[in-house]
Design a protein around this motif. Structure first.
Motif, PDB file in Angstrom:
ATOM      1  N   PHE A  21       0.817  -1.214   0.000  1.00  0.00           N
ATOM      2  CA  PHE A  21       0.000   0.000   0.000  1.00  0.00           C
ATOM      3  C   PHE A  21       0.858   1.274   0.000  1.00  0.00           C
ATOM      4  N   PHE A  64      -3.580   8.933   3.534  1.00  0.00           N
ATOM      5  CA  PHE A  64      -4.602   8.658   2.528  1.00  0.00           C
ATOM      6  C   PHE A  64      -5.891   9.455   2.731  1.00  0.00           C
ATOM      7  N   GLU A  97      -8.273   3.631  -0.231  1.00  0.00           N
ATOM      8  CA  GLU A  97      -6.974   3.064   0.143  1.00  0.00           C
ATOM      9  C   GLU A  97      -6.858   2.906   1.652  1.00  0.00           C
TER      10      GLU A  97
END
Length: 357
Positions: A234, A272, A277
């Motif tokens: 990520f 984020f 996400e």
């Protein structure tokens, strides 16, 4: 009532073996409570010796002498530690410094997020409550910063002590492994002859402690490594630092996972925002924690997980309050020790009843 207490006492402590076990337990607890901080190198060496006993036994089964097996395992372990230190410590130090630099911005972003909540949900929360929360958080942050600074200044005084520990601990580990039989035989000479229950409890706990320490190290490595992979996928900032925290959080059953969720979620929210996400990362993190608690822990600690979670949490709070980090680390083995003691005295009680009948 008096007759009941008298009967209970006769059942539990009429045998010298029971009295010996109780006295030994009392002496050990008092010794650790009052002088435990003075023998930290011995405790650290004992933990490492338990961890390395398994590979030493494996090498012995392949035909190596005990001395050769101990030297090989200790040198390999020291090499791994040096490699990890050289590779990971600079990265963790840099990420920690960057995190402290960005902490004010993260706090400001958190304030802005909280200040919009009364507008979005006026029926649930108001501005006064938000202000109280922010004041409390700011005070906690200031208090934590002061503690970190104080720890850093006081730890400078202990540099010489740490250098001595770096020499003493490996030596203690080596001789604990090499002279295991002689050391245990020497300890037995100080024990009374009425030690049947002590032997019973020792045999029940010895293997369990070794399996627990080995399993806990494996759990830290697996959970930390899997978390790092997930965070890297990520592209989460401070992935190495956060994955180390997640790995170390398994040292505190149940509570550690809840505590480490706060920095993970805070960093993800700062990076984020409330985007897909962020939620994907939180879901992945939740899956890792679920697999740890429901798959990995039962596999590694098949004996320890027989304890009810309530007993484990109580053990963490109680022994952590008594002995700090070591009490938390050994909370599950200590809870298992209590169970072994209860089992020993229960067995003694049954034998007493059978003899009486």
């Amino acid at each position: 009532m008096f007759e009941y207490l008298k009967s209970w006492y006769e059942r539990k402590f009429s045998d010298p073996h029971s009295v010996t076990l109780l006295l030994l337990l009392t002496v050990l607890i008092a010794f650790l409570y009052f002088v435990g901080s003075l023998i930290i190198p011995v405790l650290v060496a004992l933990v490492i010796a338990y961890l390395l006993e398994w590979p030493v036994l494996k090498l012995q089964s392949l035909g190596l002498a005990r001395l050769t097996a101990c030297a090989t395992v200790i040198l390999t372990f020291a090499g791994i530690l040096v490699g990890v230190f050289v590779i990971m410590v600079p990265v963790l130090w840099q990420q920690t410094a960057n995190l402290f630099q960005e902490a004010p911005n993260m706090l400001e972003q958190g304030k802005s997020f909280l200040m919009h909540l009364p507008t979005q949900y006026p029926e649930l929360i108001n501005g006064t409550q938000i202000q109280n929360v922010m004041t409390s958080v700011e005070n906690k942050v200031i208090e934590f910063s002061q503690q970190v600074l104080s720890f850093s200044l006081t730890s400078l005084k202990d540099v010489v002590a740490w250098m001595i520990y770096l020499i003493l601990v490996p030596l203690l580990v080596f001789f604990m492994l090499k002279d295991k039989v002689e050391l245990t035989s020497g300890i037995e000479t100080f024990l009374p002859k009425q030690r049947r229950l002590i032997t019973q409890v020792w045999h029940e706990m010895n293997q369990q402690i070794m399996n627990y320490i080995r399993g806990k190290v494996i759990e830290i490595v697996i959970i930390g490594g899997v978390s790092f992979i997930a965070f890297a996928i990520f592209d989460l900032r401070y992935a190495a630092l956060l994955s180390v925290l997640v790995g170390l959080s398994v040292l505190i059953p149940f509570v550690g996972a809840a505590l480490v969720t706060i920095p993970v979620a805070a960093v993800a929210l700062f990076q984020f925002g409330l985007t897909p996400e962020f939620w994907y990362l939180i879901i992945a993190y939740g899956v890792i924690q679920a697999l740890d608690g429901n798959v990995l822990v039962p596999l590694l600690f098949s004996e320890a997980v027989d304890l009810n979670p309530v007993y484990i949490i109580v053990a963490v709070l109680f022994f952590g309050g008594l002995w700090g980090f070591w009490g938390v680390f050994f909370a599950i083995p200590l809870a298992s020790l209590v169970r072994a003691l209860v089992n020993a005295w229960t067995t003694q009680d049954k034998e007493f009843v059978q003899e009486f009948e």
